[in-house]
Design a protein around this motif. Structure first.
Motif, PDB file in Angstrom:
ATOM      1  N   PHE A 338      -6.897   6.963 -23.419  1.00 32.07           N
ATOM      2  CA  PHE A 338      -6.528   8.351 -23.695  1.00 32.07           C
ATOM      3  C   PHE A 338      -6.956   8.836 -25.073  1.00 32.07           C
ATOM      4  O   PHE A 338      -7.055   8.062 -26.028  1.00 32.07           O
ATOM      5  CB  PHE A 338      -5.006   8.527 -23.593  1.00 32.07           C
ATOM      6  N   THR A 339      -7.149  10.148 -25.129  1.00 36.16           N
ATOM      7  CA  THR A 339      -7.199  10.854 -26.393  1.00 36.16           C
ATOM      8  C   THR A 339      -5.906  11.654 -26.507  1.00 36.16           C
ATOM      9  O   THR A 339      -5.196  11.838 -25.506  1.00 36.16           O
ATOM     10  CB  THR A 339      -8.412  11.800 -26.462  1.00 36.16           C
ATOM     11  N   TYR A 340      -5.570  12.133 -27.691  1.00 32.98           N
ATOM     12  CA  TYR A 340      -4.321  12.887 -27.862  1.00 32.98           C
ATOM     13  C   TYR A 340      -4.434  14.245 -27.167  1.00 32.98           C
ATOM     14  O   TYR A 340      -5.471  14.914 -27.254  1.00 32.98           O
ATOM     15  CB  TYR A 340      -4.010  13.085 -29.348  1.00 32.98           C
ATOM     16  N   VAL A 413      -3.208   6.578 -12.427  1.00 37.81           N
ATOM     17  CA  VAL A 413      -2.531   7.184 -13.573  1.00 37.81           C
ATOM     18  C   VAL A 413      -2.562   8.702 -13.431  1.00 37.81           C
ATOM     19  O   VAL A 413      -3.579   9.287 -13.052  1.00 37.81           O
ATOM     20  CB  VAL A 413      -3.208   6.782 -14.903  1.00 37.81           C
ATOM     21  N   TYR A 414      -1.418   9.319 -13.718  1.00 35.60           N
ATOM     22  CA  TYR A 414      -1.285  10.772 -13.680  1.00 35.60           C
ATOM     23  C   TYR A 414      -0.740  11.231 -15.030  1.00 35.60           C
ATOM     24  O   TYR A 414       0.151  10.590 -15.592  1.00 35.60           O
ATOM     25  CB  TYR A 414      -0.314  11.206 -12.583  1.00 35.60           C
ATOM     26  N   THR A 415      -1.287  12.343 -15.564  1.00 36.59           N
ATOM     27  CA  THR A 415      -0.731  12.903 -16.795  1.00 36.59           C
ATOM     28  C   THR A 415      -0.271  14.330 -16.540  1.00 36.59           C
ATOM     29  O   THR A 415      -0.854  15.051 -15.719  1.00 36.59           O
ATOM     30  CB  THR A 415      -1.760  12.891 -17.955  1.00 36.59           C
ATOM     31  N   TYR A 471      -0.114   4.222 -24.261  1.00 38.92           N
ATOM     32  CA  TYR A 471      -1.472   4.479 -23.798  1.00 38.92           C
ATOM     33  C   TYR A 471      -2.313   5.280 -24.783  1.00 38.92           C
ATOM     34  O   TYR A 471      -3.521   5.433 -24.567  1.00 38.92           O
ATOM     35  CB  TYR A 471      -1.423   5.217 -22.453  1.00 38.92           C
ATOM     36  N   LEU A 472      -1.691   5.812 -25.804  1.00 44.21           N
ATOM     37  CA  LEU A 472      -2.429   6.622 -26.787  1.00 44.21           C
ATOM     38  C   LEU A 472      -3.061   5.734 -27.866  1.00 44.21           C
ATOM     39  O   LEU A 472      -2.625   4.600 -28.065  1.00 44.21           O
ATOM     40  CB  LEU A 472      -1.484   7.652 -27.425  1.00 44.21           C
ATOM     41  N   PRO A 473      -4.097   6.231 -28.563  1.00 47.18           N
ATOM     42  CA  PRO A 473      -4.781   5.430 -29.591  1.00 47.18           C
ATOM     43  C   PRO A 473      -3.828   4.926 -30.667  1.00 47.18           C
ATOM     44  O   PRO A 473      -2.817   5.564 -30.961  1.00 47.18           O
ATOM     45  CB  PRO A 473      -5.795   6.401 -30.174  1.00 47.18           C
TER      46      PRO A 473
END
Length: 473
Positions: A338-340, A413-415, A471-473
């Motif tokens: 992911f990216t933010y 995966v769902y966002t 999951y984020l950086p």
């Protein structure tokens, strides 16, 4: 000195008793925190202890004039415990409802069985009366024959034959005697059969009467149990209603503090609310959308790009790029990274576990800031959640993306991106990682402009919400 000596013993006993209570309480809490198998009563005892501790802490904070954040955190803890307690009571209510329904069904079955037994008894009684009546007729006829035979004596038959005038009369009289004898035999057999039938009917009647007595006893007991269960259910329902009122009041208190804190810090999030029905509605919509688009996401070998106009929900009418892709998930490059969702913000202002029921991460941003897709995928929902009066509720203007990359374990995966002011993508549209999909806002259940970001895996269900920070950086 003597007085001190006298006091030592009761004080020692009191201290020992307090120590035992403390140890038992600590033991229960330890078991609970470690996921031990507690009974509902033990769980409630632990939760009530924690609620009491939270109340004590809130009283201390009032006296200390502590920060709003600390007040809010403690109140959120208390609300979490109240929700746990309410869930336990709700489970008990549902179990009691099931018990009542089962008992009501059993009552109906018993009453039906009693009616059947009563009908069987009536039929058997009629059958017995008929058999007895027929037996009486045949028995009387048989008795008359016996009396006739006794009066005539055994030689009368021979005399009757020997006094025949000729052979023709002899044969006629012999046939008459044979027929009379046959009739006598049949009459005797009939009497035997009818006697057996009467015995059988009496036995069946006796068994049915016993069965009826037992069923009536069971019905009486079942009705008593039903009345008791209904009383328990009513009590539990009243307890649940009271807990709901208390919880609602505590949520209102928390929301007052939340508003104050948001105004002080500029960090906005969602107000606490009872949104179970709304979440269930959203879950159904997401499940249907995931099923609808499940075959559209595969891998990346062929890419086709087309241009479409901005979808419904856009306020600027600008054109958007739609990319259709076919992929093959075989290497680590096909795992999500992911990216933010708010490029200018890398700090989570409200985390998933910062208060009970918060299912995602909140990012501070100004009204109208760009919201981007955290990874490539297909938009399966781009919609507005509104009330009957047109006002926004829950997630407000929200977007859900089903990603074409999976977790390292191969899970879908769902966002979800909520509270937007403008949606710039439509359902079915392909988006790339970092593509602007919406403008930040404060629609729905929101205390101010921010991006509410959720990660759901392996399904799109609310129960599968995972901590986005993982999951984020």
């Amino acid at each position: 000195m003597k007085l001190i000596s006298i006091l030592k013993k009761p004080i020692s006993v009191l201290l020992a008793f307090c120590f035992i209570l403390t140890v038992e309480s600590f033991s229960l809490i330890s078991v609970y925190s470690q996921g031990g198998n507690l009974s509902p009563e033990e769980e409630k005892a632990v939760i009530e202890q924690r609620i009491k501790e939270a109340n004590n802490r809130l009283e201390d904070l009032k006296a200390e004039s502590a920060s709003t954040q600390e007040h809010l955190d403690t109140l959120n803890d208390k609300i979490g415990y109240l929700e746990q307690e309410m869930n336990l009571i709700n489970t008990e209510v549902e179990e009691n409802k099931t018990t009542v329904e089962d008992l009501q069904l059993k009552c109906e079955e018993n009453e039906k069985a009693i009616r059947t037994a009563e009908n069987d008894i009536k039929e058997l009684t009629v059958k017995l009366e008929e058999a007895t009546s027929q037996f009486s007729v045949n028995y009387d006829a048989y008795c008359q024959r016996l009396r006739a035979m006794y009066v005539s004596g055994e030689t009368s038959v021979f005399a009757f034959l020997l006094t025949s005038s000729d052979i023709s009369q002899f044969l006629t009289r012999l046939e008459m005697i044979r027929r009379v004898s046959k009739h006598d035999s049949e009459l005797l057999e009939s009497i035997d059969t009818e006697m057996e039938s009467i015995k059988k009917s009496k036995k069946e009647l006796f068994e049915k009467e016993q069965e009826l007595t037992l069923q009536r006893t069971e019905l009486l007991q079942t009705k008593e149990n039903l009345e008791s269960s209904i009383a328990t259910l009513n009590y539990k329902q009243e307890e649940l209603d009271t807990k709901k009122v208390n919880l609602s009041a505590e949520r209102a208190n928390a929301n007052v503090l939340l508003t104050k804190l948001s105004n002080e810090t500029g960090y906005y999030t969602e107000y606490l609310e009872d949104n179970k029905e709304s979440l269930e509605e959203i879950d159904r919509a997401l499940a249907a959308a995931a099923e609808k688009y499940k075959d559209t996401v595969v891998t990346t070998t062929t890419t086709t790009t087309t241009t479409t106009t901005a979808p419904a929900g856009s306020n600027n009418g600008s054109s958007q790029t739609t990319t259709t892709s076919t992929t093959s998930q075989s290497s680590s490059s096909n795992h999500i990274k992911f990216t933010y969702p708010v490029p200018s913000q890398t700090t989570i202002t409200t985390g998933m576990y910062d208060y009970a029921g918060h299912s995602g991460a909140d990012f501070k941003c100004n009204m109208g800031a760009n919201i981007v897709a955290a990874e490539s995928g297909t938009v399966i929902i781009s919609a507005d959640l509104t009330n009957a009066d047109g006002s926004y509720r829950s997630y407000g203007r929200y977007i859900v993306i089903m990603h074409d990359k999976t977790t390292s374990s191969g899970d879908m995966v769902y966002t979800l991106y909520a509270h937007n002011s403008v949606r710039l993508v439509s359902e079915g549209q392909r988006v790339e990682k970092g593509q602007v999909i919406a403008k930040a806002g404060s629609t729905g259940n929101s205390s101010g402009p921010h991006c509410h970001f959720e990660v759901r895996t392996p399904t799109a269900s609310y129960n599968d919400c995972k901590n986005p920070a993982k999951y984020l950086p």
